[in-house]
Design a protein around this motif. Structure first.
Motif, PDB file in Angstrom:
ATOM      1  N   ARG A  52       0.859  -1.184   0.000  1.00 26.17           N
ATOM      2  CA  ARG A  52       0.000   0.000   0.000  1.00 26.17           C
ATOM      3  C   ARG A  52       0.886   1.221   0.000  1.00 26.17           C
ATOM      4  O   ARG A  52       1.996   1.193   0.542  1.00 26.17           O
ATOM      5  CB  ARG A  52      -0.897  -0.019   1.242  1.00 26.17           C
ATOM      6  CG  ARG A  52      -1.830   1.173   1.370  1.00 26.17           C
ATOM      7  CD  ARG A  52      -2.722   1.030   2.607  1.00 26.17           C
ATOM      8  NE  ARG A  52      -3.473   2.239   2.836  1.00 26.17           N
ATOM      9  CZ  ARG A  52      -3.526   2.909   3.988  1.00 26.17           C
ATOM     10  NH1 ARG A  52      -2.859   2.436   5.033  1.00 26.17           N
ATOM     11  NH2 ARG A  52      -4.232   4.005   4.106  1.00 26.17           N
ATOM     12  N   TYR A  54       1.012   6.925  12.240  1.00 28.28           N
ATOM     13  CA  TYR A  54       0.931   5.477  11.987  1.00 28.28           C
ATOM     14  C   TYR A  54       1.562   4.699  13.137  1.00 28.28           C
ATOM     15  O   TYR A  54       1.015   3.690  13.606  1.00 28.28           O
ATOM     16  CB  TYR A  54       1.633   5.158  10.667  1.00 28.28           C
ATOM     17  CG  TYR A  54       1.338   3.772  10.120  1.00 28.28           C
ATOM     18  CD1 TYR A  54       0.410   3.610   9.094  1.00 28.28           C
ATOM     19  CD2 TYR A  54       1.979   2.638  10.611  1.00 28.28           C
ATOM     20  CE1 TYR A  54       0.133   2.348   8.572  1.00 28.28           C
ATOM     21  CE2 TYR A  54       1.703   1.378  10.110  1.00 28.28           C
ATOM     22  CZ  TYR A  54       0.780   1.245   9.086  1.00 28.28           C
ATOM     23  OH  TYR A  54       0.495  -0.017   8.583  1.00 28.28           O
ATOM     24  N   ASN A  62      -0.448   2.001  15.380  1.00 27.77           N
ATOM     25  CA  ASN A  62      -0.152   0.593  15.136  1.00 27.77           C
ATOM     26  C   ASN A  62       1.028   0.040  15.921  1.00 27.77           C
ATOM     27  O   ASN A  62       1.257  -1.168  15.918  1.00 27.77           O
ATOM     28  CB  ASN A  62       0.100   0.376  13.636  1.00 27.77           C
ATOM     29  CG  ASN A  62      -1.105   0.743  12.797  1.00 27.77           C
ATOM     30  OD1 ASN A  62      -2.154   0.121  12.886  1.00 27.77           O
ATOM     31  ND2 ASN A  62      -0.960   1.776  11.970  1.00 27.77           N
ATOM     32  N   VAL A 104       3.946  -0.685   3.884  1.00 29.25           N
ATOM     33  CA  VAL A 104       3.286   0.558   3.471  1.00 29.25           C
ATOM     34  C   VAL A 104       4.358   1.609   3.198  1.00 29.25           C
ATOM     35  O   VAL A 104       5.161   1.927   4.076  1.00 29.25           O
ATOM     36  CB  VAL A 104       2.316   1.072   4.549  1.00 29.25           C
ATOM     37  CG1 VAL A 104       1.686   2.397   4.114  1.00 29.25           C
ATOM     38  CG2 VAL A 104       1.243   0.035   4.838  1.00 29.25           C
ATOM     39  N   ASP A 162      -3.110  -0.073  -4.448  1.00 32.04           N
ATOM     40  CA  ASP A 162      -3.768   0.490  -3.272  1.00 32.04           C
ATOM     41  C   ASP A 162      -3.035   1.771  -2.877  1.00 32.04           C
ATOM     42  O   ASP A 162      -1.946   1.727  -2.300  1.00 32.04           O
ATOM     43  CB  ASP A 162      -3.720  -0.534  -2.134  1.00 32.04           C
ATOM     44  CG  ASP A 162      -4.529  -0.103  -0.915  1.00 32.04           C
ATOM     45  OD1 ASP A 162      -4.944   1.066  -0.864  1.00 32.04           O
ATOM     46  OD2 ASP A 162      -4.737  -0.942  -0.024  1.00 32.04           O
ATOM     47  N   THR A 176      -3.371   5.791  -1.240  1.00 34.20           N
ATOM     48  CA  THR A 176      -4.045   6.884  -0.548  1.00 34.20           C
ATOM     49  C   THR A 176      -3.194   8.130  -0.726  1.00 34.20           C
ATOM     50  O   THR A 176      -1.966   8.054  -0.620  1.00 34.20           O
ATOM     51  CB  THR A 176      -4.191   6.576   0.949  1.00 34.20           C
ATOM     52  OG1 THR A 176      -5.038   5.439   1.122  1.00 34.20           O
ATOM     53  CG2 THR A 176      -4.782   7.761   1.704  1.00 34.20           C
ATOM     54  N   ASN A 218      -9.657   1.596  -5.483  1.00 34.49           N
ATOM     55  CA  ASN A 218      -8.303   1.419  -4.953  1.00 34.49           C
ATOM     56  C   ASN A 218      -7.599   2.739  -4.635  1.00 34.49           C
ATOM     57  O   ASN A 218      -6.495   2.740  -4.100  1.00 34.49           O
ATOM     58  CB  ASN A 218      -7.438   0.630  -5.933  1.00 34.49           C
ATOM     59  CG  ASN A 218      -7.329   1.308  -7.297  1.00 34.49           C
ATOM     60  OD1 ASN A 218      -8.329   1.530  -7.971  1.00 34.49           O
ATOM     61  ND2 ASN A 218      -6.116   1.646  -7.707  1.00 34.49           N
ATOM     62  N   LYS A 241      -7.763   6.497  -2.737  1.00 30.41           N
ATOM     63  CA  LYS A 241      -8.466   7.202  -1.658  1.00 30.41           C
ATOM     64  C   LYS A 241      -7.834   8.572  -1.428  1.00 30.41           C
ATOM     65  O   LYS A 241      -6.615   8.684  -1.252  1.00 30.41           O
ATOM     66  CB  LYS A 241      -8.392   6.355  -0.386  1.00 30.41           C
ATOM     67  CG  LYS A 241      -9.010   6.966   0.863  1.00 30.41           C
ATOM     68  CD  LYS A 241      -8.817   5.992   2.037  1.00 30.41           C
ATOM     69  CE  LYS A 241      -9.338   6.547   3.352  1.00 30.41           C
ATOM     70  NZ  LYS A 241      -9.089   5.599   4.469  1.00 30.41           N
ATOM     71  N   ARG A 272      -5.718   4.605   8.615  1.00 27.46           N
ATOM     72  CA  ARG A 272      -6.658   3.561   9.012  1.00 27.46           C
ATOM     73  C   ARG A 272      -6.976   2.695   7.809  1.00 27.46           C
ATOM     74  O   ARG A 272      -7.265   3.170   6.739  1.00 27.46           O
ATOM     75  CB  ARG A 272      -7.936   4.218   9.554  1.00 27.46           C
ATOM     76  CG  ARG A 272      -8.908   3.269  10.214  1.00 27.46           C
ATOM     77  CD  ARG A 272     -10.115   4.048  10.685  1.00 27.46           C
ATOM     78  NE  ARG A 272      -9.781   5.048  11.707  1.00 27.46           N
ATOM     79  CZ  ARG A 272     -10.072   6.326  11.607  1.00 27.46           C
ATOM     80  NH1 ARG A 272     -10.697   6.788  10.546  1.00 27.46           N
ATOM     81  NH2 ARG A 272      -9.732   7.174  12.574  1.00 27.46           N
ATOM     82  N   LYS A 273      -6.953   1.386   7.988  1.00 26.68           N
ATOM     83  CA  LYS A 273      -7.216   0.487   6.851  1.00 26.68           C
ATOM     84  C   LYS A 273      -8.335  -0.472   7.191  1.00 26.68           C
ATOM     85  O   LYS A 273      -8.409  -0.982   8.288  1.00 26.68           O
ATOM     86  CB  LYS A 273      -5.936  -0.305   6.506  1.00 26.68           C
ATOM     87  CG  LYS A 273      -6.041  -1.060   5.198  1.00 26.68           C
ATOM     88  CD  LYS A 273      -6.299  -0.121   4.042  1.00 26.68           C
ATOM     89  CE  LYS A 273      -6.435  -0.927   2.742  1.00 26.68           C
ATOM     90  NZ  LYS A 273      -6.880  -0.065   1.644  1.00 26.68           N
TER      91      LYS A 273
END
Length: 221
Positions: free
Chosen positions: A67, A84, A88, A97, A120, A122, A146, A148, A220-221
């Motif tokens: 991602r 992040y 997490n 990511v 994917d 964002t 896919n 955002k 957020r996923k």
């Protein structure tokens, strides 16, 4: 030189180098998932030209990531990674990511790659006081499942710095920076003059820091 050495044969080169990839030309790139391949020959000519001119851009990072989160600059990158890590307990790269800092005008170039490969992706952008216009500007990309877009719709908070002050308050931000500004305007001038330094202090502070909702939405996923 390559054409002369191989004659009519087809040459396929593999690489993990963004420099080599961009120099060869993205239009010649084929991505394999183990069973099938996708050609990037459908890229808009201006996108291929953009990456051919800028071989240092990290196109390969996006192609290989689980991602990708695209941000506008180094300070945004630091804040996103800090957010992040807080959520997490690990850095984005530990989850595959990639957080990639690009100039905002380059978002569409990267999204032109993400669309045909269904990557994917964002992307996070400031609203710059024109949120509705920006959303409309990226609509053909964000219509894809896919891709955002994460951006605040509060046009009174145009960029990252006032967004961070809004969710944390003047007192806490003064504590983080070791400053004693009495107004948010003075603090924001300080932050705008030292974007990367302030972002680094936010990322490294031991204080409990809050992050704007649009950044929370991005991680957020």
């Amino acid at each position: 030189q390559i054409q002369q050495s191989i004659g009519p044969k087809q040459l396929i080169a593999t690489t993990h180098s963004s420099y080599v990839l961009n120099s060869l030309g993205l239009i010649n790139t084929i991505m394999f998932d183990g069973s099938s391949g996708i050609s990037l020959s459908s890229l808009p000519p201006e996108t291929e030209e953009y990456f051919n001119r800028l071989p240092g851009f990290e196109t390969l990072r996006m192609l290989l990531a689980n991602r990708t989160i695209l941000v506008e600059g180094p300070s945004d990158e630091l804040i996103v990674e800090a957010a992040y890590l807080k959520r997490n307990g690990r850095l984005p790269i530990e989850d595959g990511v990639e957080v990639i800092s690009v100039n905002s005008v380059a978002f569409k170039r990267f999204l032109d790659i993400a669309m045909p490969l269904v990557l994917d992706v964002t992307f996070i952008t400031d609203n710059d006081g024109k949120a509705a216009q920006k959303r409309d500007n990226y609509k053909r990309y964000t219509d894809q499942a896919n891709i955002k877009l994460c951006m605040s719709d509060d046009i009174s908070l145009k960029t990252l710095e006032p967004q961070m002050v809004d969710v944390n308050g003047l007192k806490k931000m003064n504590t983080i920076f070791g400053t004693s500004f009495s107004t948010e305007n003075d603090l924001l001038k300080y932050m705008n003059d030292r974007k990367a330094d302030c972002a680094l202090k936010i990322a490294e502070t031991s204080l409990e820091v809050s992050f704007p909702e649009y950044i929370e939405n991005a991680i957020r996923k």
